[in-house]
Design an enzyme around this catalytic site. Structure first.
Site, PDB file in Angstrom:
ATOM      1  N   ASP A 128       9.220   7.404   5.494  1.00 56.15           N
ATOM      2  CA  ASP A 128       8.020   6.585   5.330  1.00 56.15           C
ATOM      3  C   ASP A 128       8.304   5.192   5.861  1.00 56.15           C
ATOM      4  O   ASP A 128       9.429   4.689   5.722  1.00 56.15           O
ATOM      5  CB  ASP A 128       7.617   6.499   3.851  1.00 56.15           C
ATOM      6  CG  ASP A 128       7.153   7.840   3.298  1.00 56.15           C
ATOM      7  OD1 ASP A 128       6.431   8.555   4.008  1.00 56.15           O
ATOM      8  OD2 ASP A 128       7.509   8.150   2.155  1.00 56.15           O
ATOM      9  N   ASP A 154       1.001  11.355   6.009  1.00 55.03           N
ATOM     10  CA  ASP A 154       0.314  11.066   4.742  1.00 55.03           C
ATOM     11  C   ASP A 154      -1.123  10.620   5.008  1.00 55.03           C
ATOM     12  O   ASP A 154      -2.052  11.033   4.311  1.00 55.03           O
ATOM     13  CB  ASP A 154       1.040   9.961   3.975  1.00 55.03           C
ATOM     14  CG  ASP A 154       2.457  10.328   3.575  1.00 55.03           C
ATOM     15  OD1 ASP A 154       2.741  11.532   3.408  1.00 55.03           O
ATOM     16  OD2 ASP A 154       3.275   9.402   3.433  1.00 55.03           O
TER      17      ASP A 154
END
Length: 190
Positions: A128, A154
């Site tokens: 991320d 995401d």
């Protein structure tokens, strides 16, 4: 029913069977490219690198679970589940082509699932790197701490799911015709 207003299951205006595959491939490639860039150019736990002041920052972190670190330490089973869901959606869209809107949002969700599955299977964790300070301001205001750092995959899952929910309310609404003729805009009772 109003003419010309498509529904999510409108078979007359189905998209090409290749559209969802193309969308998913492009989004997966973008997700994997950004993750590779982040792994090469960012350092875990280093101060955030500002991209757009107050709006967007790069901050490298890893997640062995799902959103908000739920199921932490379960990267392999989550990756397998994500992969099966993502591929299952694409197979469904290939075998049963849908209206363009539904094809696009399901391809987005599929791409997100597959993108994070690739990380989970390769590294045992998901990379991320996107931090949005405005989202953290909102979650802190409601007592939930900072908004999680996220990635393109995401965003695909969340954006596709939100679009699917909104679309299901907007596109599948049946107009009320209590004595109203939608073809000419006049009341039948007049």
């Amino acid at each position: 029913m109003l003419r010309g207003v498509p529904t999510l299951t409108d078979r007359a205006s189905r998209s090409s069977i290749w559209l969802p595959l193309l969308i998913a491939a492009v989004l997966i490639a973008a997700d994997q490219w950004l993750k590779a860039w982040a792994l090469t150019n960012l350092v875990e736990a280093a101060p955030a690198r500002v991209v757009i002041p107050g709006v967007l920052e790069w901050f490298l972190t890893f997640n062995t679970g799902a959103a908000w670190s739920m199921f932490s330490g379960s990267a392999a089973p989550l990756a397998l589940g994500r992969l099966l869901v993502g591929l299952g959606i694409l197979v469904y869209l290939y075998l049963r082509p849908q209206h363009r809107f539904l094809s696009v949002v399901l391809a987005m969700i599929s791409a997100g699932a597959i993108g994070n599955a690739i990380d989970g299977l390769r590294f045992g964790k998901v990379t991320d790197m996107i931090h949005a300070p405005p989202l953290s301001a909102i979650t802190r205001a409601i007592g939930q701490g900072d908004f999680p750092i996220f990635n393109i995959a995401d965003s695909c899952v969340v954006g596709g799911t939100i679009a699917l929910l909104i679309g299901s309310f907007v596109m599948d609404r049946k107009p009320k015709t209590h004595g109203h003729d939608p073809d000419n805009g006049m009341d039948r009772n007049s």
